[in-house]
Motif scaffolding. Structure first.
Motif, PDB file in Angstrom:
ATOM      1  N   LEU A  87      -0.869  -2.617   7.295  1.00  0.00           N
ATOM      2  CA  LEU A  87      -1.634  -1.883   6.288  1.00  0.00           C
ATOM      3  C   LEU A  87      -3.029  -2.477   6.138  1.00  0.00           C
ATOM      4  O   LEU A  87      -4.018  -1.735   6.078  1.00  0.00           O
ATOM      5  CB  LEU A  87      -0.900  -1.894   4.947  1.00  0.00           C
ATOM      6  CG  LEU A  87      -1.616  -1.208   3.783  1.00  0.00           C
ATOM      7  CD1 LEU A  87      -1.919   0.252   4.100  1.00  0.00           C
ATOM      8  CD2 LEU A  87      -0.791  -1.334   2.508  1.00  0.00           C
ATOM      9  N   SER A 100      -4.888   3.286  -0.727  1.00  0.00           N
ATOM     10  CA  SER A 100      -3.620   3.048  -0.050  1.00  0.00           C
ATOM     11  C   SER A 100      -2.455   3.021  -1.054  1.00  0.00           C
ATOM     12  O   SER A 100      -1.365   2.537  -0.743  1.00  0.00           O
ATOM     13  CB  SER A 100      -3.664   1.732   0.729  1.00  0.00           C
ATOM     14  OG  SER A 100      -3.868   0.650  -0.164  1.00  0.00           O
ATOM     15  N   VAL A 102       1.070   4.310   0.020  1.00  0.00           N
ATOM     16  CA  VAL A 102       1.689   3.697   1.203  1.00  0.00           C
ATOM     17  C   VAL A 102       2.793   2.746   0.746  1.00  0.00           C
ATOM     18  O   VAL A 102       2.589   1.922  -0.141  1.00  0.00           O
ATOM     19  CB  VAL A 102       0.648   2.921   2.041  1.00  0.00           C
ATOM     20  CG1 VAL A 102       1.311   2.231   3.223  1.00  0.00           C
ATOM     21  CG2 VAL A 102      -0.461   3.845   2.520  1.00  0.00           C
TER      22      VAL A 102
END
Length: 114
Positions: free
Chosen positions: A90, A108, A111
């Motif tokens: 990531l 993000s 995620v």
């Protein structure tokens, strides 16, 4: 299958092998377009930033397409969604997205790390 093909479909014509921030900056200056709307060949594209990010992912040998992470954009924000195998993966994806011309932020929050 590449990141670009999975997310945006088959490509017609030639696409650059590597996104070029100079092309984006030059196109933005010449056409008075926001950099996040500049496509992979310097044309206007609503998803230009997201497409350039996926091409940059394809260029990085450490960031193979895992099939469970998606890239989109909301204005000048790159949005990453889905699942990744590790925090390191990531972080690498975020780092690549942050350095594309036109990126203001990377979201993000959608995620999950498996």
């Amino acid at each position: 299958m590449t990141w670009f093909e999975r997310i945006f479909g088959a490509v017609t014509g030639q696409i650059p092998s590597k996104p070029d921030n100079n092309v984006v900056q030059q196109a933005a200056a010449n056409a008075s377009l926001p950099p996040e709307r500049i496509g992979i060949a310097g044309e206007y594209d609503e998803s230009g930033l997201a497409k350039r990010v996926t091409l940059a992912f394809d260029e990085d040998p450490e960031l193979t397409d895992i099939g469970s992470l998606w890239v989109s954009q909301k204005g000048a924000t790159v949005v990453l969604k889905g699942k990744v195998p590790s925090q390191g993966f990531l972080e690498k994806a975020i780092n690549i997205a942050e350095f594309q011309a036109g990126t203001l932020t990377v979201d993000s929050s959608q995620v999950n790390i498996e």
